[in-house]
Design an enzyme around this catalytic site. Structure first.
Site, PDB file in Angstrom:
ATOM      1  N   ARG A  84     -26.267  -2.893  45.363  1.00  0.00           N
ATOM      2  CA  ARG A  84     -25.034  -2.123  45.427  1.00  0.00           C
ATOM      3  C   ARG A  84     -24.854  -1.445  46.786  1.00  0.00           C
ATOM      4  O   ARG A  84     -23.757  -1.271  47.260  1.00  0.00           O
ATOM      5  CB  ARG A  84     -25.036  -1.057  44.326  1.00  0.00           C
ATOM      6  CG  ARG A  84     -23.741  -0.320  44.303  1.00  0.00           C
ATOM      7  CD  ARG A  84     -23.566   0.830  43.328  1.00  0.00           C
ATOM      8  NE  ARG A  84     -24.491   1.039  42.282  1.00  0.00           N
ATOM      9  CZ  ARG A  84     -24.331   0.597  41.033  1.00  0.00           C
ATOM     10  NH1 ARG A  84     -23.302  -0.154  40.709  1.00  0.00           N
ATOM     11  NH2 ARG A  84     -25.220   0.886  40.124  1.00  0.00           N
ATOM     12  N   TYR A  85     -25.960  -1.007  47.360  1.00  0.00           N
ATOM     13  CA  TYR A  85     -25.915  -0.266  48.617  1.00  0.00           C
ATOM     14  C   TYR A  85     -26.304  -1.202  49.762  1.00  0.00           C
ATOM     15  O   TYR A  85     -26.963  -2.211  49.550  1.00  0.00           O
ATOM     16  CB  TYR A  85     -26.899   0.898  48.553  1.00  0.00           C
ATOM     17  CG  TYR A  85     -26.515   1.987  47.579  1.00  0.00           C
ATOM     18  CD1 TYR A  85     -25.400   2.793  47.798  1.00  0.00           C
ATOM     19  CD2 TYR A  85     -27.276   2.229  46.439  1.00  0.00           C
ATOM     20  CE1 TYR A  85     -25.068   3.807  46.920  1.00  0.00           C
ATOM     21  CE2 TYR A  85     -26.950   3.242  45.553  1.00  0.00           C
ATOM     22  CZ  TYR A  85     -25.841   4.034  45.803  1.00  0.00           C
ATOM     23  OH  TYR A  85     -25.519   5.031  44.926  1.00  0.00           O
ATOM     24  N   ARG A 136     -30.601  -1.300  50.455  1.00  0.00           N
ATOM     25  CA  ARG A 136     -31.655  -1.189  49.451  1.00  0.00           C
ATOM     26  C   ARG A 136     -31.217  -1.856  48.154  1.00  0.00           C
ATOM     27  O   ARG A 136     -30.025  -1.916  47.858  1.00  0.00           O
ATOM     28  CB  ARG A 136     -32.035   0.265  49.203  1.00  0.00           C
ATOM     29  CG  ARG A 136     -30.876   1.183  48.861  1.00  0.00           C
ATOM     30  CD  ARG A 136     -31.177   2.595  49.374  1.00  0.00           C
ATOM     31  NE  ARG A 136     -30.260   3.609  48.895  1.00  0.00           N
ATOM     32  CZ  ARG A 136     -29.055   3.821  49.418  1.00  0.00           C
ATOM     33  NH1 ARG A 136     -28.597   3.055  50.372  1.00  0.00           N
ATOM     34  NH2 ARG A 136     -28.291   4.785  48.942  1.00  0.00           N
ATOM     35  N   CYS A 180     -40.829  -1.257  28.284  1.00  0.00           N
ATOM     36  CA  CYS A 180     -41.114   0.154  28.566  1.00  0.00           C
ATOM     37  C   CYS A 180     -42.151   0.632  27.563  1.00  0.00           C
ATOM     38  O   CYS A 180     -42.259   0.089  26.465  1.00  0.00           O
ATOM     39  CB  CYS A 180     -39.864   1.015  28.407  1.00  0.00           C
ATOM     40  SG  CYS A 180     -38.539   0.537  29.525  1.00  0.00           S
ATOM     41  N   CYS A 222     -36.332   4.985  25.657  1.00  0.00           N
ATOM     42  CA  CYS A 222     -35.551   6.221  25.637  1.00  0.00           C
ATOM     43  C   CYS A 222     -34.225   5.937  24.956  1.00  0.00           C
ATOM     44  O   CYS A 222     -33.525   4.995  25.311  1.00  0.00           O
ATOM     45  CB  CYS A 222     -35.278   6.704  27.058  1.00  0.00           C
ATOM     46  SG  CYS A 222     -36.727   6.696  28.102  1.00  0.00           S
ATOM     47  N   CYS A 272     -31.103   5.457  27.269  1.00  0.00           N
ATOM     48  CA  CYS A 272     -31.206   4.540  28.409  1.00  0.00           C
ATOM     49  C   CYS A 272     -29.851   3.938  28.803  1.00  0.00           C
ATOM     50  O   CYS A 272     -29.119   3.430  27.970  1.00  0.00           O
ATOM     51  CB  CYS A 272     -32.185   3.427  28.086  1.00  0.00           C
ATOM     52  SG  CYS A 272     -32.418   2.282  29.447  1.00  0.00           S
ATOM     53  N   ARG A 281     -29.529   1.335  30.676  1.00  0.00           N
ATOM     54  CA  ARG A 281     -29.641  -0.117  30.724  1.00  0.00           C
ATOM     55  C   ARG A 281     -30.022  -0.687  29.353  1.00  0.00           C
ATOM     56  O   ARG A 281     -30.740  -1.673  29.263  1.00  0.00           O
ATOM     57  CB  ARG A 281     -30.681  -0.478  31.792  1.00  0.00           C
ATOM     58  CG  ARG A 281     -30.227  -1.575  32.726  1.00  0.00           C
ATOM     59  CD  ARG A 281     -31.187  -1.750  33.903  1.00  0.00           C
ATOM     60  NE  ARG A 281     -30.846  -0.918  35.025  1.00  0.00           N
ATOM     61  CZ  ARG A 281     -31.743  -0.315  35.816  1.00  0.00           C
ATOM     62  NH1 ARG A 281     -33.023  -0.438  35.595  1.00  0.00           N
ATOM     63  NH2 ARG A 281     -31.335   0.416  36.829  1.00  0.00           N
ATOM     64  N   ASP A 305     -24.765   8.949  31.628  1.00  0.00           N
ATOM     65  CA  ASP A 305     -23.751   7.892  31.772  1.00  0.00           C
ATOM     66  C   ASP A 305     -23.016   7.654  30.457  1.00  0.00           C
ATOM     67  O   ASP A 305     -23.505   7.981  29.378  1.00  0.00           O
ATOM     68  CB  ASP A 305     -24.416   6.581  32.211  1.00  0.00           C
ATOM     69  CG  ASP A 305     -24.985   6.667  33.613  1.00  0.00           C
ATOM     70  OD1 ASP A 305     -24.349   7.324  34.463  1.00  0.00           O
ATOM     71  OD2 ASP A 305     -26.063   6.090  33.849  1.00  0.00           O
ATOM     72  N   ASP A 358     -23.320   8.994  38.469  1.00  0.00           N
ATOM     73  CA  ASP A 358     -23.298   7.586  38.851  1.00  0.00           C
ATOM     74  C   ASP A 358     -21.910   7.097  38.454  1.00  0.00           C
ATOM     75  O   ASP A 358     -21.573   7.049  37.262  1.00  0.00           O
ATOM     76  CB  ASP A 358     -24.410   6.822  38.120  1.00  0.00           C
ATOM     77  CG  ASP A 358     -25.134   5.868  39.058  1.00  0.00           C
ATOM     78  OD1 ASP A 358     -24.481   5.360  39.988  1.00  0.00           O
ATOM     79  OD2 ASP A 358     -26.331   5.621  38.845  1.00  0.00           O
ATOM     80  N   LYS A 388     -23.958   6.647  43.309  1.00  0.00           N
ATOM     81  CA  LYS A 388     -24.203   8.048  42.962  1.00  0.00           C
ATOM     82  C   LYS A 388     -23.348   8.964  43.826  1.00  0.00           C
ATOM     83  O   LYS A 388     -23.325   8.829  45.035  1.00  0.00           O
ATOM     84  CB  LYS A 388     -25.673   8.369  43.174  1.00  0.00           C
ATOM     85  CG  LYS A 388     -26.585   7.544  42.288  1.00  0.00           C
ATOM     86  CD  LYS A 388     -28.036   7.774  42.645  1.00  0.00           C
ATOM     87  CE  LYS A 388     -28.943   6.851  41.887  1.00  0.00           C
ATOM     88  NZ  LYS A 388     -28.870   5.454  42.372  1.00  0.00           N
TER      89      LYS A 388
HETATM   90  C1  LIG Z   1     -29.928   4.707  42.449  1.00  0.00           C
HETATM   91  C2  LIG Z   1     -29.820   3.389  43.024  1.00  0.00           C
HETATM   92  C3  LIG Z   1     -30.428   3.091  44.244  1.00  0.00           C
HETATM   93  C4  LIG Z   1     -31.217   4.105  45.039  1.00  0.00           C
HETATM   94  O1  LIG Z   1     -30.416   5.133  45.511  1.00  0.00           O
HETATM   95  P1  LIG Z   1     -31.019   6.284  46.421  1.00  0.00           P
HETATM   96  O2  LIG Z   1     -29.912   7.265  46.548  1.00  0.00           O
HETATM   97  O3  LIG Z   1     -31.410   5.650  47.722  1.00  0.00           O
HETATM   98  O4  LIG Z   1     -32.228   6.832  45.733  1.00  0.00           O
HETATM   99  C5  LIG Z   1     -30.281   1.821  44.742  1.00  0.00           C
HETATM  100  N1  LIG Z   1     -29.570   0.877  44.083  1.00  0.00           N
HETATM  101  C6  LIG Z   1     -28.974   1.151  42.911  1.00  0.00           C
HETATM  102  C7  LIG Z   1     -28.196   0.076  42.232  1.00  0.00           C
HETATM  103  C8  LIG Z   1     -29.074   2.408  42.337  1.00  0.00           C
HETATM  104  O5  LIG Z   1     -28.484   2.671  41.166  1.00  0.00           O
HETATM  105  S1  SF4 Z   2     -34.682   5.088  30.701  1.00  0.00           S
HETATM  106 FE1  SF4 Z   2     -34.564   2.949  29.932  1.00  0.00          FE
HETATM  107  S2  SF4 Z   2     -35.634   1.742  31.488  1.00  0.00           S
HETATM  108 FE2  SF4 Z   2     -36.222   3.882  31.835  1.00  0.00          FE
HETATM  109  S3  SF4 Z   2     -38.130   4.133  30.665  1.00  0.00           S
HETATM  110 FE3  SF4 Z   2     -36.444   4.777  29.336  1.00  0.00          FE
HETATM  111  S4  SF4 Z   2     -35.922   2.925  28.147  1.00  0.00           S
HETATM  112 FE4  SF4 Z   2     -37.142   2.267  29.906  1.00  0.00          FE
END
Ligand SMILES: *Cc1c(COP(=O)(O)O)cnc(C)c1O
Ligand code: SF4
Length: 378
Positions: A90-91, A94, A103, A107, A110, A112, A270, A307, A314
């Site tokens: 996305r960025y 990174r 996991c 959680c 979560c 995801r 989220d 987010d 973010k």
């Molecule tokens: C959070 C996140 C990152 C890392 O973001 P930082 O602000 O550098 O910690 C990178 N990619 C994605 C998709 C993210 O959600």
């Molecule tokens: S937030 Fe989601 S991915 Fe992270 S530890 Fe919990 S269940 Fe696993």
């Protein structure tokens, strides 16, 4: 088998367990089990003090998870930023590298949920594609191993990934996004730490949400990582009934600092299908931030971020410290709500235009920047 693997094997992990151990109705337990995996390892389970306490809410399923029809499964549009199944890019510089769907505790909140626990969506068989993608993209200098929890991989498998990444010249830093120091601190072993040292610079971002999670075991795990030269940061999710309270947050962040863990992000929850009941008004987060800044060590204060729905990344939010402007006087308030004015510099300081500004100036068609509450995207 290592201790952490033995503990995992003893996890509560089925609808049947919910019925037998927590008195769930059979049909409800089955429906919840089908919706999102259940796993509570015995260590995390032992942190529960009473029903519906902040630990319970994070790990024991709730009928409310079934109520969120119509909410997005992928609120952050991660899938549309996913060039190969294991990468979210996305960025600019990174990427998230999803290495396992597993996991040690699932959680309930979560983000995801749609993928985590589902090995058809996140799978070690996509790992090589991820490494190839990173190798082909020289702009990527920071890799965040995520999942699931990358420390669910064996040391052997994890080392293969780390050495694969370290073979790529343009990879500068590697981060592990892992909840293990909080949910299964026994995973942080001397053997793991010894292995990680070989691949520095390695950073860990862990995930504590409540002061009760700051146990002697967790402290030891975090200290072992620090002693291995791994800086440990923390991400917290703000959740109704769990930590939506300034005193609880203050205690959490102070305890984390005492364990040499630096609070990094505080996330607004989220809008995820099956996790909506954890959301709080944004004002709750802003109030918490207001009660931290100035009242305790700056080191204990994370960035409060949303987010952005739809994949904007973010976005940091701050309480209102700038009250207004009077000519060149900026009117500010401090943490005690005392008012101060700061005379701004009026003269134009000549400096080269940055690339960001150039890019911004080029977008001639951009609408005028006025605040239009109706047009704010939510
Ligand atoms: C959070 C996140 C990152 C890392 O973001 P930082 O602000 O550098 O910690 C990178 N990619 C994605 C998709 C993210 O959600
Ligand atoms: S937030 Fe989601 S991915 Fe992270 S530890 Fe919990 S269940 Fe696993």
């Amino acid at each position: 088998m290592e201790l952490w693997q033995e503990l995992l094997r003893q996890s509560v992990d089925s609808g049947k367990d919910l019925v037998e151990r927590f008195g769930f109705d059979r049909e409800l337990a089955d429906r919840l089990n089908k919706l999102f995996h259940i796993r509570i390892n015995p260590y995390y389970l032992s942190l529960i003090r009473y029903p519906y306490d902040p630990i319970w809410l994070q790990c024991i399923p709730d009928g409310k998870e079934l109520e969120d029809d119509g909410l997005p499964e992928d609120p952050l549009a991660e899938d549309s930023h996913s060039p190969v199944p294991s990468i979210v890019h996305r960025y600019p510089d990174r990427v998230l590298f999803l290495t396992t769907s597993q996991c040690s505790m699932y959680c309930r909140f979560c983000t995801r949920k749609r993928k985590v626990g589902d090995s058809t969506k996140i799978n070690t068989k996509y790992i090589q594609d991820g490494i190839n993608y990173i190798a082909e993209h020289p702009e990527v200098r920071d890799i965040i191993l995520s999942g699931g929890d990358p420390l669910m991989l064996t040391d052997f498998m994890l080392e293969k990934i780390l050495s694969g990444l370290r073979n790529i010249a343009h990879v500068e830093i590697i981060r592990l996004g892992t909840k293990m120091p909080c949910v299964l601190p026994q995973r942080i072993t001397p053997k793991l730490c010894k292995m990680l040292r070989k691949y520095h610079p390695i950073y860990v971002n862990t995930h504590f949400n409540h002061p009760w999670e700051c146990t002697p075991e967790a402290k030891q795990a975090c200290e072992m990582l620090s002693d291995a030269g791994v800086p440990v940061g923390n991400q917290t999710v703000l959740m109704k009934g769990v930590n939506d309270n300034p005193e609880v947050m203050l205690e959490l962040f102070r305890k984390l600092l005492f364990m040499r863990v630096r609070p990094y992000y505080l996330y607004q929850a989220d809008i995820t299908k099956g996790a909506n009941h954890f959301r709080t008004p944004v004002s709750v987060g802003l109030d918490i931030m207001d009660k931290l800044r100035g009242h305790t060590s700056g080191l204990a204060i994370p960035y409060f971020v949303i987010d952005a729905p739809g994949g904007g990344g973010k976005i940091p939010l701050l309480p209102q410290y700038v009250l207004g402007r009077n000519g060149n006087q900026i009117i500010l308030r401090n943490y005690k709500y005392d008012i101060y004015t700061y005379p701004d510099v009026e003269e134009e300081i000549k400096r080269p235009t940055t690339t960001v500004e150039k890019k911004f100036n080029r977008k001639k068609s951009r609408p005028k920047k006025v605040y239009e509450p109706d047009k704010v995207h939510v």
